[in-house]
Motif scaffolding. Structure first.
Motif, PDB file in Angstrom:
ATOM      1  N   ARG A 219      42.396   0.981  56.053  1.00 45.31           N
ATOM      2  CA  ARG A 219      40.994   1.367  55.868  1.00 45.31           C
ATOM      3  C   ARG A 219      40.358   2.595  55.878  1.00 45.31           C
ATOM      4  N   LEU A 220      40.999   3.694  56.490  1.00 45.94           N
ATOM      5  CA  LEU A 220      40.454   5.016  56.472  1.00 45.94           C
ATOM      6  C   LEU A 220      41.048   5.925  55.194  1.00 45.94           C
ATOM      7  N   HIS A 221      41.805   5.335  54.449  1.00 44.21           N
ATOM      8  CA  HIS A 221      42.381   6.455  53.420  1.00 44.21           C
ATOM      9  C   HIS A 221      41.643   6.857  52.455  1.00 44.21           C
ATOM     10  N   SER A 227      32.350   5.274  60.158  1.00 40.45           N
ATOM     11  CA  SER A 227      30.961   4.863  60.481  1.00 40.45           C
ATOM     12  C   SER A 227      30.925   5.015  61.996  1.00 40.45           C
ATOM     13  N   THR A 228      31.983   5.130  63.067  1.00 44.28           N
ATOM     14  CA  THR A 228      32.044   5.126  64.338  1.00 44.28           C
ATOM     15  C   THR A 228      32.709   6.452  64.852  1.00 44.28           C
ATOM     16  N   ALA A 229      32.163   6.564  66.342  1.00 45.80           N
ATOM     17  CA  ALA A 229      32.930   7.856  66.659  1.00 45.80           C
ATOM     18  C   ALA A 229      34.521   7.829  66.783  1.00 45.80           C
ATOM     19  N   ALA A 230      34.958   6.508  67.200  1.00 44.55           N
ATOM     20  CA  ALA A 230      36.276   6.290  67.496  1.00 44.55           C
ATOM     21  C   ALA A 230      36.906   6.305  65.900  1.00 44.55           C
ATOM     22  N   GLU A 231      36.215   6.047  64.904  1.00 49.71           N
ATOM     23  CA  GLU A 231      37.064   6.248  63.631  1.00 49.71           C
ATOM     24  C   GLU A 231      37.054   7.484  63.252  1.00 49.71           C
ATOM     25  N   ARG A 232      35.995   8.129  63.503  1.00 50.61           N
ATOM     26  CA  ARG A 232      35.867   9.773  63.122  1.00 50.61           C
ATOM     27  C   ARG A 232      36.987  10.574  63.671  1.00 50.61           C
ATOM     28  N   VAL A 234      39.695   9.210  64.763  1.00 50.11           N
ATOM     29  CA  VAL A 234      41.118   8.855  64.192  1.00 50.11           C
ATOM     30  C   VAL A 234      41.098   9.516  62.781  1.00 50.11           C
ATOM     31  N   PHE A 235      40.128   9.513  62.054  1.00 49.93           N
ATOM     32  CA  PHE A 235      40.187  10.082  60.738  1.00 49.93           C
ATOM     33  C   PHE A 235      40.515  11.601  61.003  1.00 49.93           C
ATOM     34  N   GLN A 236      39.804  12.203  61.699  1.00 49.62           N
ATOM     35  CA  GLN A 236      40.001  13.734  61.835  1.00 49.62           C
ATOM     36  C   GLN A 236      41.778  14.202  62.037  1.00 49.62           C
ATOM     37  N   GLN A 237      42.319  13.238  62.644  1.00 42.79           N
ATOM     38  CA  GLN A 237      43.822  13.489  63.014  1.00 42.79           C
ATOM     39  C   GLN A 237      44.425  13.591  61.823  1.00 42.79           C
ATOM     40  N   HIS A 238      43.822  13.323  60.386  1.00 44.07           N
ATOM     41  CA  HIS A 238      44.738  13.297  59.149  1.00 44.07           C
ATOM     42  C   HIS A 238      45.204  14.768  58.729  1.00 44.07           C
ATOM     43  N   VAL A 239      44.254  15.983  59.462  1.00 47.90           N
ATOM     44  CA  VAL A 239      44.882  17.220  59.363  1.00 47.90           C
ATOM     45  C   VAL A 239      46.064  17.327  60.152  1.00 47.90           C
ATOM     46  N   GLU A 240      46.099  16.961  61.463  1.00 52.87           N
ATOM     47  CA  GLU A 240      47.246  17.134  62.250  1.00 52.87           C
ATOM     48  C   GLU A 240      48.547  16.357  61.512  1.00 52.87           C
ATOM     49  N   ASP A 267      30.610  28.414  59.246  1.00 51.61           N
ATOM     50  CA  ASP A 267      29.635  28.811  60.176  1.00 51.61           C
ATOM     51  C   ASP A 267      30.363  27.979  61.551  1.00 51.61           C
ATOM     52  N   GLY A 268      31.399  27.669  61.478  1.00 54.01           N
ATOM     53  CA  GLY A 268      32.220  27.276  62.656  1.00 54.01           C
ATOM     54  C   GLY A 268      31.902  25.807  63.096  1.00 54.01           C
ATOM     55  N   SER A 269      31.297  24.912  62.236  1.00 51.71           N
ATOM     56  CA  SER A 269      30.945  23.504  62.325  1.00 51.71           C
ATOM     57  C   SER A 269      31.899  22.789  61.956  1.00 51.71           C
ATOM     58  N   GLY A 270      33.221  23.029  61.472  1.00 51.62           N
ATOM     59  CA  GLY A 270      34.149  22.354  60.783  1.00 51.62           C
ATOM     60  C   GLY A 270      35.065  21.811  62.018  1.00 51.62           C
ATOM     61  N   TYR A 271      36.215  21.174  61.530  1.00 51.03           N
ATOM     62  CA  TYR A 271      37.150  20.835  62.585  1.00 51.03           C
ATOM     63  C   TYR A 271      38.689  20.911  61.970  1.00 51.03           C
ATOM     64  N   PRO A 272      39.860  21.248  62.551  1.00 49.26           N
ATOM     65  CA  PRO A 272      39.922  20.797  64.009  1.00 49.26           C
ATOM     66  C   PRO A 272      39.697  21.823  65.106  1.00 49.26           C
ATOM     67  N   LEU A 273      39.723  23.105  64.651  1.00 47.28           N
ATOM     68  CA  LEU A 273      39.499  24.420  65.477  1.00 47.28           C
ATOM     69  C   LEU A 273      38.169  24.980  65.406  1.00 47.28           C
ATOM     70  N   GLY A 274      37.278  24.731  64.475  1.00 51.40           N
ATOM     71  CA  GLY A 274      35.723  25.283  64.714  1.00 51.40           C
ATOM     72  C   GLY A 274      36.029  26.731  64.222  1.00 51.40           C
TER      73      GLY A 274
END
Length: 432
Positions: A219-221, A227-232, A234-240, A267-274
């Motif tokens: 569902r996150l592909h 939409s939720t903080a929990a999904e966000r 998990v989604f951000q883990q695609h970088v790792e 501007d440092g607002s990104g992820y995973p390391l800012g």
């Protein structure tokens, strides 16, 4: 200018610089418009081939006067012999006009088909990489290197390339985003003057920037804004996950770095390391920017899509601090004010769809123009670079178009980009 102000002259008096009117149906001549300024001797020869004895011209819109009697004397034969000599095999002028138009249509269709065929081949290669990345990671790396090596070689030779909008059918979902980001990123890197080694890094990193999504729930592909903080989280883990897959493939550290940094912002607002500014590689700055653009025009929910023109405006007005200023400026110049896929209104008030832009001439895209007289399938793509007196006055949203115009231009729901030669032999459109 009103037609009543035009003057009739003999066809033999034509010269480059005159603004002429054709009182003919679009099927009876090969020119894109019924009124235009003469730019070449070929255009004059074509007009004579139509069998016209006299033609209207506008003194006010012309750069020169018609040929005088003195200029004609001893240099020009009468019009009838000139026409007869130039019409081969007794063919009728209207048949020659139809043949010329048909040639142009076939040439532009062949150009589009070449682009879509190349996109399909690249799409198949990408799907093969996805299928082999886990079980045969080294083979997947070789496939990536071969694909990107070939694309970079084609995009960085001496000839100019244009960014081309493909038809809706070319936008296969699993490969549309990675290929869009790859093509635009390599072209942007080229426009920034980066060396070939860096362009290879950009291409490989762009193609694989989201490969970590293979390890996400289905569902996150295709989500770009969970939409939720929990999904966000998990989604951000695609970088790792992407870094892990890249390491197993044996990708170069510079490519893995792009995968790691493709969601970082200056501007440092990104992820995973800012990370900020100079902490990001030049390749990462390019891919991050293009990835953001493509997510605006091709979001997970098509109803939320921004037009290409609006996407650039949004990035510049609201988010430019996230991107490297120089890279952003080059990207806007490269895409043009009206990127492929933009619906526009021309300076003569007609509606058109931008279908290609040459990064070397970004203010003059190639467009398909709406016409009540010419069926959509017979519409010739116009390169506005050929029209000094014609340009774009504004971009408009597709839903603002009258229904007949919308159906004719068929604005894309998904933007699918590839590259083609800016000028292909035999494809130059008769200029006006």
């Amino acid at each position: 200018m009103a037609d009543s102000q035009a003057r009739l002259i003999d066809i033999a008096r034509l010269r480059i610089g005159l603004f002429v009117y054709l009182d003919l149906s679009w099927t009876e001549h090969p020119f894109p418009f019924n009124s235009f300024k003469l730019r070449s001797q070929d255009q004059i020869d074509t007009l004579r081939n139509l069998g016209l004895q006299r033609i209207r011209y506008s003194p006010d819109r012309s750069d020169v006067e018609p040929l005088s009697d003195a200029e004609l004397s001893g240099t020009e034969p009468s019009v009838e012999p000139a026409v007869v000599a130039q019409v081969p095999d007794g063919k009728r002028p209207e048949d020659l006009a139809k043949a010329a138009r048909r040639e142009q249509l076939l040439a532009q269709q062949a150009s589009l088909e070449r682009c879509e065929r190349a996109f399909s081949q690249a799409s198949r290669a990408f799907r093969s990489v996805i299928q082999t990345a886990r079980g045969q990671p080294e083979m997947a790396r070789e496939e990536v290197e071969n694909l990107i090596g070939s694309m970079v070689a084609e995009m960085t030779d001496e000839r100019e390339v244009a960014i081309r909008l493909l038809s809706e059918k070319a936008g296969e979902e699993t490969s549309l985003h990675p290929l869009n980001v790859t093509v635009l990123s390599v072209l942007l890197g080229r426009a920034c003057g980066l060396d070939e080694e860096t362009l290879l890094t950009i291409g490989q990193g762009a193609l694989l920037h989201d490969i970590g999504k293979l390890d996400l729930p289905d569902r996150l592909h295709f989500a770009d804004d969970p939409s939720t903080a929990a999904e966000r989280k998990v989604f951000q883990q695609h970088v790792e996950h992407g870094i892990g897959i890249g390491q197993r493939m044996g990708l170069r550290p510079s490519v893995i770095r792009v995968i790691n940094e493709h969601h970082e912002n200056c501007d440092g607002s990104g992820y995973p390391l800012g990370l900020k500014g100079e902490q990001l590689s030049a390749a990462s700055k390019v891919v991050c920017l293009v990835n953001y653009y493509d997510n605006l025009v091709n979001p997970g929910n098509p109803a939320q899509a921004a037009t290409p023109h609006d996407a650039l405006a949004i990035m510049f007005a609201k988010h430019r601090q996230q991107f490297d200023a120089t890279t952003m400026a080059v990207f806007i110049r490269m895409m043009g004010v009206y990127p492929p896929g933009s619906v526009v209104q021309l300076t003569d008030n007609r509606f058109a769809l931008s279908v290609a832009v040459n990064p070397m001439r970004p203010l003059k895209p190639r467009v398909v123009v709406y016409s009540e007289e010419v069926p959509a399938e017979d519409s010739i793509i116009l390169d506005l670079e050929d029209f000094r007196d014609l340009g774009v006055q504004r971009s408009i949203k597709p839903l603002q178009l009258p229904r007949a115009v919308f159906d004719y231009l068929s604005p894309r729901k998904r933007m699918c980009y590839f590259f083609e030669r800016a000028r292909l032999s035999g494809e130059d459109i008769v200029a006006a």
